[in-house]
Design an enzyme around this catalytic site. Structure first.
Site, short mmCIF file in Angstrom:
data_model
loop_
_atom_site.label_atom_id
_atom_site.label_comp_id
_atom_site.label_asym_id
_atom_site.label_seq_id
_atom_site.Cartn_x
_atom_site.Cartn_y
_atom_site.Cartn_z
N GLY A 91 -6.92 1.88 -0.36
CA GLY A 91 -6.51 2.18 1.03
C GLY A 91 -5.02 1.90 1.23
O GLY A 91 -4.34 1.37 0.34
N GLY A 93 -2.41 -0.08 1.83
CA GLY A 93 -2.24 -1.53 1.85
C GLY A 93 -0.95 -1.97 2.52
O GLY A 93 -0.77 -3.13 2.88
N ARG A 94 -0.02 -1.02 2.62
CA ARG A 94 1.26 -1.36 3.29
C ARG A 94 1.85 -0.15 4.00
O ARG A 94 3.00 -0.17 4.39
CB ARG A 94 2.25 -1.93 2.29
CG ARG A 94 2.46 -1.04 1.06
CD ARG A 94 3.48 -1.65 0.18
NE ARG A 94 3.53 -0.98 -1.11
CZ ARG A 94 4.48 -1.18 -1.99
NH1 ARG A 94 5.44 -2.04 -1.72
NH2 ARG A 94 4.47 -0.55 -3.14
N LYS A 113 6.18 2.84 5.34
CA LYS A 113 5.74 2.14 4.13
C LYS A 113 6.43 0.78 4.07
O LYS A 113 7.66 0.72 4.06
CB LYS A 113 6.07 2.97 2.89
CG LYS A 113 5.65 2.30 1.59
CD LYS A 113 5.75 3.26 0.43
CE LYS A 113 5.44 2.57 -0.89
NZ LYS A 113 5.53 3.51 -2.02
N ASP A 125 1.20 -8.35 0.29
CA ASP A 125 1.81 -8.84 1.53
C ASP A 125 2.11 -7.72 2.52
O ASP A 125 2.66 -7.97 3.60
CB ASP A 125 3.09 -9.63 1.21
CG ASP A 125 4.10 -8.79 0.45
OD1 ASP A 125 3.84 -7.58 0.22
OD2 ASP A 125 5.15 -9.33 0.05
N ARG A 176 8.09 7.70 5.75
CA ARG A 176 7.72 8.85 4.91
C ARG A 176 7.13 9.95 5.79
O ARG A 176 6.45 9.67 6.77
CB ARG A 176 6.70 8.44 3.86
CG ARG A 176 7.14 7.26 3.01
CD ARG A 176 6.41 7.20 1.69
NE ARG A 176 5.00 6.93 1.80
CZ ARG A 176 4.22 6.72 0.73
NH1 ARG A 176 4.74 6.78 -0.50
NH2 ARG A 176 2.93 6.47 0.87
N ARG A 183 -5.11 11.89 -0.34
CA ARG A 183 -5.08 11.74 -1.80
C ARG A 183 -6.42 12.11 -2.40
O ARG A 183 -7.44 12.14 -1.69
CB ARG A 183 -4.81 10.26 -2.15
CG ARG A 183 -3.53 9.73 -1.55
CD ARG A 183 -3.64 8.26 -1.16
NE ARG A 183 -2.47 7.89 -0.36
CZ ARG A 183 -1.33 7.41 -0.88
NH1 ARG A 183 -1.27 7.19 -2.18
NH2 ARG A 183 -0.31 7.15 -0.12
N ASP A 252 -5.39 7.67 -6.91
CA ASP A 252 -4.99 7.38 -5.52
C ASP A 252 -3.53 7.74 -5.28
O ASP A 252 -3.06 7.65 -4.14
CB ASP A 252 -5.25 5.91 -5.17
CG ASP A 252 -4.62 4.95 -6.16
OD1 ASP A 252 -5.01 4.99 -7.35
OD2 ASP A 252 -3.72 4.19 -5.78
N ASP A 262 4.05 8.68 -3.82
CA ASP A 262 4.13 7.27 -4.19
C ASP A 262 5.11 7.02 -5.34
O ASP A 262 4.74 6.98 -6.51
CB ASP A 262 2.74 6.69 -4.53
CG ASP A 262 1.96 6.37 -3.27
OD1 ASP A 262 2.43 6.73 -2.17
OD2 ASP A 262 0.88 5.75 -3.38
P1 AMP Z 1 0.39 1.95 -5.91
O1 AMP Z 1 -0.29 2.26 -7.21
O2 AMP Z 1 1.60 1.11 -5.98
O3 AMP Z 1 0.65 3.21 -5.15
O4 AMP Z 1 -0.64 1.06 -4.99
C1 AMP Z 1 -1.96 0.75 -5.31
C2 AMP Z 1 -2.64 0.06 -4.16
O5 AMP Z 1 -2.04 -1.21 -3.93
C3 AMP Z 1 -2.59 0.79 -2.84
O6 AMP Z 1 -3.79 0.54 -2.15
C4 AMP Z 1 -1.41 0.14 -2.14
O7 AMP Z 1 -1.49 0.25 -0.73
C5 AMP Z 1 -1.59 -1.30 -2.58
N1 AMP Z 1 -0.33 -2.09 -2.54
C6 AMP Z 1 0.73 -1.98 -3.36
N2 AMP Z 1 1.67 -2.90 -3.04
C7 AMP Z 1 1.20 -3.58 -1.96
C8 AMP Z 1 1.70 -4.66 -1.16
N3 AMP Z 1 2.89 -5.22 -1.39
N4 AMP Z 1 0.93 -5.10 -0.14
C9 AMP Z 1 -0.28 -4.55 0.10
N5 AMP Z 1 -0.80 -3.56 -0.62
C10 AMP Z 1 -0.09 -3.06 -1.64
MG MG Z 2 -0.24 4.37 -4.26
#
Ligand code: AMP
Ligand code: MG
Length: 495
Positions: A91, A93-94, A113, A125, A176, A183, A252, A262
């Site tokens: 989901g 996350g940020r 973002k 975080d 963004r 996705r 994702d 991403d």
């Molecule tokens: P990514 O592969 O970096 O696109 O992210 C994978 C997952 O980790 C996604 O659900 C993002 O929302 C989550 N995510 C990455 N960095 C953070 C962060 N600093 N805080 C919270 N969620 C994160």
């Molecule tokens: Mg991602």
């Protein structure tokens, strides 16, 4: 056109789907906020008029310190496969969506973002550091300049708030913009939970809003998959042709619209290395440059699995078997489709009348064996076609240790270029071989300066990379071969 983000034409958009798809929430404020960079091109697309970036309220909204009137922010739920393994629920996350804006015929989702924790943050975080936000801002705008489908970046704002990664850094937010951030993982989420009604709702939403031509197809969900295969085959062909490595091609991070999505540890190739891995956490090289088309194929199989309950609803095993066969057939076509798009890209890069697969393969192997700078080579080749002289040819030959190899290749190649039309062909080639790309070392310098308060290099790169095919004398430094230290830069997932 309006100066204020509040007065854009906000629509219900994704919120129409209902509570199963998102959580409504508010961004978490940062202690202070500063403009880092802004894209006038994106601003125009969404209906913002000149001067929007001088408005203090816009700055606060885009940093997550003020909310839009009458507009409910939200984060979406999705799942996904990470590094080939089912990761379950992920989901946003940020990422926090401000909403959807209509401008004329087009609509755009707008998302912050790094705007703080969400119910999907897991251990994270909810923040993004300035370093990775500069990379995302510059690269999404650079990809758009290259004509490669991508999510866009309206703004980069930042704050002095400390953020702990390997070191203590500072926070930033990238605004963004994309027609949709949906996705593959959104589909996998509802399929894996056997929420088939929501799965259908999501597919219908995507078809209605983004692939309306498919509404009247006999089997719209099958047609949707076919379209997504096509879009993504075209996208990865463009990446391979320009030498772009994404770094984290999890399901994702795959867009249902075939957009580059991403930006994490991405990199453009400097010295050609087919096995190049840009993410230092990817020790097995799953997401190496050469493997990107295979990974797209693998990810598309995961999407097909997720769509199967819609394509073959119910328990009728004979129907399911028949539909699985149909899906397999569609998916088997991916490598061919990819190859077709890739060869077409390379034909344009080389200024040829028709695709010459063997010539391309020979060249790519030569570039790889001699570790030749990918972008510099192709741009210099345009000069050879324009005026095949000792001077232009020696620029190319000097890039190779194997002089004989490149000599033989050049002889074959130049024999295919009609000399009476060579200058026009060279001019066309220059529209397909960028002079400027976001080299890792340039991004690195821009980041170091910005971390010390000087954003001028960020702004110069942004300006230059909007027109990567044009000669821009004031930016000639950016077109040079990278310094030796560039090959030592290592980028991790931490962002
Ligand atoms: P990514 O592969 O970096 O696109 O992210 C994978 C997952 O980790 C996604 O659900 C993002 O929302 C989550 N995510 C990455 N960095 C953070 C962060 N600093 N805080 C919270 N969620 C994160
Ligand atoms: Mg991602």
């Amino acid at each position: 056109m309006s100066k204020s983000i509040d007065s854009l034409l906000w629509q219900e958009g994704f919120l129409k789907l209902g509570n199963a798809f998102f959580t409504t929430l508010k961004p978490t404020p940062l202690p202070d906020s500063f403009w880092g960079a802004a894209s006038q091109d994106v601003a125009k697309n969404i209906g913002l008029s000149a001067g929007w970036e001088l408005d203090q309220h816009n700055l606060e909204v885009l940093t997550g310190n003020a909310s839009l009137e009458n507009q409910q922010a939200y984060s979406t739920i999705y799942s996904g496969h990470q590094f080939g393994v089912w990761a379950g629920q992920l989901g946003d996350g940020r990422a926090i969506h401000l909403g959807t804006v209509q401008n004329g015929e087009e609509s755009f989702e707008i998302q912050l973002k790094g705007a703080g924790k969400t119910p999907y943050s897991r251990m994270g975080d909810g923040r993004a550091v300035l370093r990775s936000s500069i990379r995302e801002f510059l690269c999404s705008e650079a990809m758009a300049g290259l004509g490669i489908p991508t999510t866009r970046a309206l703004a980069l704002t930042h704050s002095s708030a400390p953020i702990v990664r390997e070191e203590v850094e500072t926070a930033a937010v990238v605004t963004r913009v994309a027609p949709s951030f949906i996705r593959f993982g959104h589909f996998e989420h509802f399929a894996s939970n056997q929420q088939y009604e929501e799965l259908a709702q999501l597919a219908d939403f995507v078809i209605k809003n983004h692939y309306p031509d498919l509404i009247d197809s006999e089997e719209p969900y099958l047609a949707l998959l076919e379209k997504v295969i096509e879009k993504n085959a075209a996208l990865v062909a463009q990446w391979q042709a320009v030498g772009f490595c994404h770094g984290v091609l999890n399901t994702d991070n795959m867009s249902i619209l075939g957009l580059t999505l991403d930006y994490g540890p991405f990199s453009f190739i400097d010295a050609t290395d087919l096995k190049y891995i840009c993410n230092h956490s990817d020790s097995a090289g799953r997401y190496s440059y050469l493997n990107q088309p295979n990974v797209f194929h693998w990810n598309l199989v995961r999407l097909a699995e997720a769509l199967l309950p819609l394509i073959a609803p119910g328990q009728d095993e004979a129907l399911i078997d028949a539909k699985v066969e149909q899906l397999k057939e569609l998916l088997f076509q991916f490598p061919q489709k990819y190859e077709h798009f890739y060869q077409e890209e390379m034909r344009l890069k080389l200024g040829l009348m028709q695709a010459e697969n063997a010539l391309v393969e020979e060249l790519v192997l030569l570039l790889d064996r001699n570790k030749v700078d990918y972008t510099f080579f192709f741009r210099s080749l345009c000069d050879v076609v324009d005026a095949p002289s000792i001077a232009t040819i020696s620029v190319i030959k000097d890039l190779f240790l194997d002089h004989q190899g490149i000599d033989l290749w050049l002889q074959k190649y130049l024999a295919m270029i009609p000399s009476d039309n060579a200058q026009d062909i060279a001019a066309q080639m220059r529209r397909h071989n960028p002079k400027y790309i976001l080299r890792q070392y340039l991004a690195q310098k821009a980041i170091e300066n910005a971390e010390n308060g000087d954003f001028s290099l960020v702004h110069q790169l942004h300006e230059c990379l909007q027109n990567p095919f044009d000669e821009q004398a004031q930016f000639s430094e950016f077109a040079k071969l990278p310094p030796d230290w560039a090959s030592q830069i290592s980028v991790s997932c931490s962002s």
